[in-house]
Design a protein around this motif. Structure first.
Motif, PDB file in Angstrom:
ATOM      1  N   ASP A 250       0.805  -1.218   0.000  1.00 29.03           N
ATOM      2  CA  ASP A 250       0.000   0.000   0.000  1.00 29.03           C
ATOM      3  C   ASP A 250       0.841   1.272   0.000  1.00 29.03           C
ATOM      4  OD1 ASP A 250      -2.386  -1.504   0.197  1.00 29.03           O
ATOM      5  OD2 ASP A 250      -2.272  -1.536   2.379  1.00 29.03           O
ATOM      6  N   ILE A 251       2.153   1.147   0.121  1.00 25.88           N
ATOM      7  CA  ILE A 251       3.019   2.307   0.356  1.00 25.88           C
ATOM      8  C   ILE A 251       3.519   2.935  -0.938  1.00 25.88           C
ATOM      9  CG2 ILE A 251       5.194   1.050   0.530  1.00 25.88           C
ATOM     10  CD1 ILE A 251       5.926   2.781   2.905  1.00 25.88           C
ATOM     11  N   SER A 252       3.553   4.262  -0.960  1.00 28.16           N
ATOM     12  CA  SER A 252       4.223   5.028  -2.008  1.00 28.16           C
ATOM     13  C   SER A 252       5.111   6.047  -1.317  1.00 28.16           C
ATOM     14  CB  SER A 252       3.220   5.764  -2.895  1.00 28.16           C
ATOM     15  OG  SER A 252       2.545   4.869  -3.731  1.00 28.16           O
ATOM     16  N   ILE A 253       6.358   6.165  -1.791  1.00 23.64           N
ATOM     17  CA  ILE A 253       7.312   7.103  -1.206  1.00 23.64           C
ATOM     18  C   ILE A 253       7.783   8.028  -2.309  1.00 23.64           C
ATOM     19  CG2 ILE A 253       9.559   7.327  -0.075  1.00 23.64           C
ATOM     20  CD1 ILE A 253       8.950   4.457   1.066  1.00 23.64           C
ATOM     21  N   VAL A 254       7.691   9.328  -2.044  1.00 21.11           N
ATOM     22  CA  VAL A 254       8.093  10.335  -3.009  1.00 21.11           C
ATOM     23  C   VAL A 254       9.262  11.127  -2.433  1.00 21.11           C
ATOM     24  CG1 VAL A 254       7.373  12.405  -4.272  1.00 21.11           C
ATOM     25  CG2 VAL A 254       5.755  10.519  -3.946  1.00 21.11           C
ATOM     26  N   ILE A 255      10.339  11.213  -3.195  1.00 25.53           N
ATOM     27  CA  ILE A 255      11.498  12.035  -2.847  1.00 25.53           C
ATOM     28  C   ILE A 255      11.808  12.890  -4.065  1.00 25.53           C
ATOM     29  CG2 ILE A 255      13.960  12.055  -2.282  1.00 25.53           C
ATOM     30  CD1 ILE A 255      13.551   9.410  -0.824  1.00 25.53           C
ATOM     31  N   GLY A 256      11.940  14.182  -3.843  1.00 28.45           N
ATOM     32  CA  GLY A 256      12.265  15.076  -4.959  1.00 28.45           C
ATOM     33  C   GLY A 256      11.197  15.089  -6.033  1.00 28.45           C
ATOM     34  N   GLY A 257       9.954  14.894  -5.663  1.00 31.15           N
ATOM     35  CA  GLY A 257       8.854  14.928  -6.620  1.00 31.15           C
ATOM     36  C   GLY A 257       8.700  13.677  -7.454  1.00 31.15           C
ATOM     37  N   ARG A 258       9.439  12.615  -7.114  1.00 36.57           N
ATOM     38  CA  ARG A 258       9.398  11.380  -7.903  1.00 36.57           C
ATOM     39  C   ARG A 258       9.075  10.193  -7.010  1.00 36.57           C
ATOM     40  NH1 ARG A 258      13.138   7.437  -9.482  1.00 36.57           N
ATOM     41  NH2 ARG A 258      14.826   8.397  -8.331  1.00 36.57           N
TER      42      ARG A 258
END
Length: 137
Positions: A12-20
């Protein structure tokens, strides 16, 4: 008070770093801490709990390819100079409530690259500190 006891999974997880959205993530965690002490006065029991500074830290384990992308975007190609927010969202496929935490102004404190015989890919753990957490955004 009514609340949902929905259990979220890694899927279920989504991780965004730097808009990506980061695809090559294998582990993430963070800690919020606050200095606290018992205020003592007359008698054997405390009178109150005092609060001091708050500190935030975490770690994320990424594939080498994700690290190389971050290095290419970092000032002077220095990963330790990079400052970013982490958006950590739980988005269940079953239509349940989305839960999003935002970790603000993250900076990596150290990193180490290494591999051993038989490894299929390189995983790099990045400990980081940050200024604040905005839970359930």
């Amino acid at each position: 008070m009514l609340y949902s006891s929905k259990q979220y999974s890694w899927n279920d997880i989504s991780i965004v770093i730097g808009g990506r959205i980061i695809e090559g993530v294998e582990d993430i965690e963070y800690t919020s801490k606050q200095d606290k002490a018992v205020l003592r006065g007359k008698g054997p029991k405390g009178h109150a709990i005092t609060r001091g500074n708050k500190d935030f830290e975490g770690k994320i384990t990424l594939w080498q390819s994700e690290i190389e992308s971050m290095i290419s975007e970092a000032p002077n190609k220095d990963l330790l100079s990079l400052s970013f927010d982490v958006i950590w969202a739980f988005v269940p496929d079953d239509g349940g409530a989305t839960v999003t935490d935002v970790l603000t102004t993250c900076e990596i404190t150290e990193y180490k690259k290494g591999m051993k015989q038989g490894d299929k890919n390189m995983l790099i753990e990045l400990p980081f500190i940050f200024l604040d957490v905005k839970p359930q955004q």
